[in-house]
Design a protein around this motif. Structure first.
Motif: not given
Length: 416
Positions: A4-18
């Motif tokens: 019916v509907q698609a939502l896109f939500v920003p969040g944090y992942s569980s570590f870091y970009f290195d």
């Protein structure tokens, strides 16, 4: 049933970009952050916060399917897609992907997954992180629509048998490579500790002496802490190409050093992941093949695991065809659509290659749980404990999801 509907939500992942290359170049530590300037495109600092985008699909029955777009810790390295930042991709999802999701039937997971995995927008395929998260959500949607587990959707659509046994788990320590091992041994992890050997002076040693000493400590610690004689974990250590750095990528020298590590491991089986990174897939296959050939010539039982430049399903096919290693890591976010993970495991099984369904500490609880279902259907040789670098949290997420799913499917089948 339709979306019916698609939502896109920003969040944090569980570590870091290195920035892997900056770290290999010698970026120093200042507490938890790294010093110096990044060298990989897209990075603002050598270490920066990991991000994700949650894909939420609202179904006609009121259920909400979830998938998380996430990318590996070392994004932009080893032939991988560039850094994945939510602010760069949510507008793209809203403009191009939302209209394709809303109103779509979720009757067939594989049909939907293959569509989005091969979709091109303005002549370009979607970033691997987008394909990873969208297809997770589509699998969840199919399972919610049929009121079964995600494992059962995969078993049905692939025509695979259900095996009521857990997958061996492989835990990663991060930089806490000593106390984390104690935790792993207390929880009887099948393979350990990953080790994060990503730096020559501090972790490998310029003659490889620091890694040798660490492996010897591991073997002794297993003997000290294992609860009974039947528990004998496999040692699996990722060295991020650093062995190649100290031996100028010479296959014979690398192989002889790798073989010498078995003495430190004692009677425990030893796997060395990513011994070298020579900058391209073709050169990587050739160099890994030469190391593997030398190990066989001298009768070494140490096994090599391919990681860098072995990113996609097609790469896994090529590494397997060359028999240039003993095991490939199926690094889940790098494969895009999650059906490619199942396809990769099955291909390895059919062609005599050990399959390790891995991923990254930089994923989320949602993607980690989804990967459990992929593994229970396809049956890789080992499954990474993720996300994060704390071990206990990832062990809770992966192990408990696996045990719950096995119990639920068995109960349903017993009642039929």
């Amino acid at each position: 049933m339709n979306i019916v509907q698609a939502l896109f939500v920003p969040g944090y992942s569980s570590f870091y970009f290195d920035d892997q290359q900056a770290i290999k170049n010698g970026a120093g530590h200042d507490g938890f952050v790294y010093l110096g300037q990044p060298v990989t495109k897209g990075f603002q600092t050598v270490r920066q916060a990991g991000e994700c985008v949650s894909v939420m699909l609202l179904l006609e029955n009121g259920a909400v399917a979830l998938g998380d777009c996430a990318a590996v810790q070392y994004s932009g390295a080893g032939g991988r897609d560039p850094l994945f930042l939510a602010k760069d991709f949510i507008p793209f999802l809203e403009r191009h992907i939302k209209p394709l999701l809303e109103g779509r039937s979720v009757a067939s997971f594989l049909a939907n997954a293959r569509y989005f995995d091969t979709l091109e927008i303005e002549g370009q395929r979607l970033h691997t992180a987008l394909r990873y998260g969208i297809t997770q959500a589509l699998l969840d949607a199919s399972a919610l629509a049929r009121q079964v587990t995600k494992t059962e959707i995969l078993l049905e659509e692939y025509g695979l048998p259900f095996i009521a046994a857990p997958i061996p788990l492989f835990a990663q320590s991060g930089d806490d490579r000593y106390s984390a091992v104690d935790k792993m041994l207390l929880k009887r992890v099948d393979a350990l500790p990953h080790g994060l050997i990503n730096n020559v002076p501090d972790k490998l040693g310029f003659q490889g002496e620091k890694l040798e000493a660490y492996i010897r400590w591991l073997s002794n610690r297993v003997e000290q802490l294992r609860p009974d004689s039947h528990y004998r974990p496999t040692l699996h250590i990722d060295v991020y190409g650093t062995i190649g750095l100290i031996f100028d990528n010479d296959p014979t020298m690398m192989a002889d050093y790798i073989a010498s590590l078995q003495k430190a491991a004692g009677s425990l089986e030893l796997y060395i992941e990513g011994p070298v990174d020579v900058g391209s897939k073709e050169a990587q296959i050739e160099t890994m093949a030469n190391i593997t050939r030398r190990l066989r010539q001298i009768g070494s039982p140490v096994k090599l695991v391919a990681d860098e430049w072995c990113n996609t399903y097609e790469d896994i096919v090529d590494f397997t065809a060359a028999q240039c290693c003993h095991m490939v890591q199926i690094k889940t976010p790098d494969l895009g659509g999650i059906h490619n993970i199942v396809d990769s495991v099955l291909h390895c099984q059919q062609h005599g290659m050990e399959a390790y369904q891995g991923g990254t500490c930089n994923e989320t609880d949602v993607s980690a749980r989804t990967c459990v279902h992929l593994a229970l259907a396809a049956r890789p040789m080992r499954l990474l404990v993720k996300p994060g670098m704390g071990f206990d949290e990832g062990m809770n997420i992966v192990n408990n999801e696996m045990q719950r799913t096995l119990a639920l499917i068995q109960a349903r089948r017993a009642a039929e």
